[in-house]
Design an enzyme around this catalytic site. Sequence first.
Site, PDB file in Angstrom:
ATOM      1  CG  ASP A  41      -0.020  -0.096   2.532  1.00 25.08           C
ATOM      2  OD1 ASP A  41       0.312  -1.229   2.901  1.00 25.08           O
ATOM      3  OD2 ASP A  41       0.350   0.950   3.117  1.00 25.08           O
ATOM      4  CG  ASP A  86       1.982   4.824   5.843  1.00 21.40           C
ATOM      5  OD1 ASP A  86       1.263   3.907   6.258  1.00 21.40           O
ATOM      6  OD2 ASP A  86       2.492   5.683   6.587  1.00 21.40           O
TER       7      ASP A  86
HETATM    8  N1  LIG Z   1       1.325   1.154   5.743  1.00 24.82           N
HETATM    9  C1  LIG Z   1       1.860   0.290   6.576  1.00 24.82           C
HETATM   10  N2  LIG Z   1       2.345   0.679   7.781  1.00 24.82           N
HETATM   11  C2  LIG Z   1       2.904  -0.216   8.626  1.00 24.82           C
HETATM   12  N3  LIG Z   1       3.009  -1.509   8.375  1.00 24.82           N
HETATM   13  C3  LIG Z   1       2.538  -1.959   7.211  1.00 24.82           C
HETATM   14  N4  LIG Z   1       2.505  -3.193   6.688  1.00 24.82           N
HETATM   15  C4  LIG Z   1       1.935  -3.104   5.479  1.00 24.82           C
HETATM   16  N5  LIG Z   1       1.563  -1.827   5.207  1.00 24.82           N
HETATM   17  C5  LIG Z   1       1.941  -1.089   6.267  1.00 24.82           C
END
Ligand SMILES: Nc1ncnc2[nH]cnc12
Length: 294
Positions: free
Chosen positions: A212, A214
Amino acid sequence: MTPSSSPVIGIIGGSGLYQIDGLTDVSWRQVSSPFGAPSDALCFGTLEGTPVVFLPRHGRGHRVPPSEINFRANIDALKRAGVTDVLSVSAVGSLREDLPPGTFVVVDQFIDRTFAREKSFFGTGCVAHVSVAKPVCRRLGDAVMDACGDVTIAARRGGTYLVMEGPQFSSLAESELYRAWGCSVIGMTNMPEAKLAREAELCYASVAMVTDFDSWHPGHDAVTVDQVVSVMHANSGKARALVKNVVPRLGGHAGPCVHGCQRALDHALITAPEARDPAMLAKLDAVAGRVLKR
Ligand SMILES: Nc1ncnc2[nH]cnc12
Ligand SMILES: CSC[C@H]1O[C@H](OP(=O)(O)O)[C@H](O)[C@@H]1O
């Protein structure tokens, strides 16, 4: 374990990597550790002639949250199982537009923002300070990059993994701060794992699979587990192909690590021999037996 032992490859599987393809002679065995219970039993097997030990970081069924993973027990148990080289596989969020979901990043630096975890095997009775200036093994990273090329995985060499405590995903302000710090990806698990692998004189590399963008990203104002899981499923086939391809490369390696990972404790112990606590030394038999016995 002497630095010239033949390689035994440890795979720590994170979110999305719950099994290894092509493993033969498989047996799950409990390995006990003086540091407590590892996340699960260890899965022993062979991949094209190379011994492999697999540990699901969150346990089978993903039972253990990041802050409750017993990282010391996990690393100690792998060392007791004879592991010489650890490949960590993790799901991460991206902090950069040019690292979209689906990209694999072979990270080479970490910023450790965790605060509720045991971070060292050492302590009162036997104090040690290892260097983590270069926290990953370049030889392992080279092998991972070669293997990614063979199985046509889009992989980036190098990048900084920001390790947050979690379990909540980051706020927008935090996400922007980590971007301003120049971080590449964010996750919750690679520290203290990498520090402990260094203390245990294991070669360690980490493959971060982007699931993703963040929370900073304009098109994704919140990270959700559903979103992470759907990309994770797509990533997990690639991760299994990567592991299958990289293990024989690592298994073919002869001799001690040229980067010195397996000698990390040579100049790290500071407690005078006569001041060392025997009970502490007993716990350190696997991790530091090489230097404590001389
Ligand atoms: N955005 C994210 N923040 C922290 N850990 C994750 N693991 C997968 N995506 C994440
Ligand atoms: C399922 S998303 C959050 C979870 O996934 C990552 O774990 P791992 O590194 O074991 O793949 C992240 O750090 C969180 O623990």
